[in-house]
Design a protein around this motif. Sequence first.
Motif, PDB file in Angstrom:
ATOM      1  N   ASP A  28       1.013   2.649 -59.154  1.00 29.33           N
ATOM      2  CA  ASP A  28       2.241   4.064 -60.056  1.00 29.33           C
ATOM      3  C   ASP A  28       1.871   5.498 -59.870  1.00 29.33           C
ATOM      4  OD1 ASP A  28       3.388   1.148 -61.034  1.00 29.33           O
ATOM      5  OD2 ASP A  28       2.194   1.254 -62.784  1.00 29.33           O
ATOM      6  N   ALA A  42      -1.112   0.859 -66.410  1.00 29.01           N
ATOM      7  CA  ALA A  42      -0.432   1.436 -65.477  1.00 29.01           C
ATOM      8  C   ALA A  42      -1.339   1.146 -64.077  1.00 29.01           C
ATOM      9  CB  ALA A  42      -0.337   2.765 -64.637  1.00 29.01           C
ATOM     10  N   ARG A  93       6.675   2.528 -62.180  1.00 28.67           N
ATOM     11  CA  ARG A  93       6.281   3.787 -62.698  1.00 28.67           C
ATOM     12  C   ARG A  93       6.004   5.099 -61.659  1.00 28.67           C
ATOM     13  NH1 ARG A  93       1.798   1.906 -67.574  1.00 28.67           N
ATOM     14  NH2 ARG A  93       2.277   4.690 -68.141  1.00 28.67           N
ATOM     15  N   SER A 113       3.304  -2.705 -58.250  1.00 29.38           N
ATOM     16  CA  SER A 113       2.846  -2.029 -59.457  1.00 29.38           C
ATOM     17  C   SER A 113       3.984  -2.169 -59.677  1.00 29.38           C
ATOM     18  CB  SER A 113       4.158  -0.633 -58.178  1.00 29.38           C
ATOM     19  OG  SER A 113       4.694   0.300 -59.049  1.00 29.38           O
ATOM     20  N   THR A 114       3.656  -1.068 -60.509  1.00 35.38           N
ATOM     21  CA  THR A 114       5.188  -1.248 -62.564  1.00 35.38           C
ATOM     22  C   THR A 114       6.523  -1.187 -62.084  1.00 35.38           C
ATOM     23  OG1 THR A 114       3.900  -0.079 -64.133  1.00 35.38           O
ATOM     24  CG2 THR A 114       3.163  -1.994 -63.835  1.00 35.38           C
TER      25      THR A 114
END
Length: 207
Positions: free
Chosen positions: A164, A160, A5, A2-3
Amino acid sequence: MSTDRRIVLFDLFGVVARHQRPGALEQMATLCGAPVDAFTDAYWASRPPYDAAQQTAAAYWTTVLRKLSRPVATDTIEQLRLADIDSWSRVDDRVVAYVQSLRDRAEVALLSNIPSDHADAFLAAQPWLQHLDHVAFSGKIKAAKPDPAAFHHCVTALRAAPADFLFVDDREENVRAAQALGMNAHLFTALHPLTAAIDAWLPPRAA
């Protein structure tokens, strides 16, 4: 990976928009002089290539009419096409308002199985869609749920990671497909459970 976001990815029909108008299939069957049951079977059996832009509207309706052994006339095809678009034109105003309200808490996108000509009509009638972070229609991206390619399109377009996303759909096979890709997902049944699920997934509001 995950980033960090938060992207809420909505289905359209059965969530933000209403399912096909009651009586629409009967109306279209009458337009081409076919029994309702036979028309309904031909309409749905022929649909996947049209949704995924593998067929034009004219080719789709030609296929339907030939399955029904009905004359293939340009005027009939256009009448059917316009009646079909109109039958899928209703939205749930409460859900539309909620989707718009989310934009101060998360990125908001949409992924829908809808033919290209339907998508053009829907965008023209619902200008609020242009303010979302991304809108993906199967007839434009040439991939329809639950094909993983449809979800990959959104991941790539938004730069993404699958984790996310919280994907919202009213069909279990689409929810399972999103989860298999690594997305979070919610099976939509009504607005209140949806808002609770999204509130639990998003970070708490700032005090």
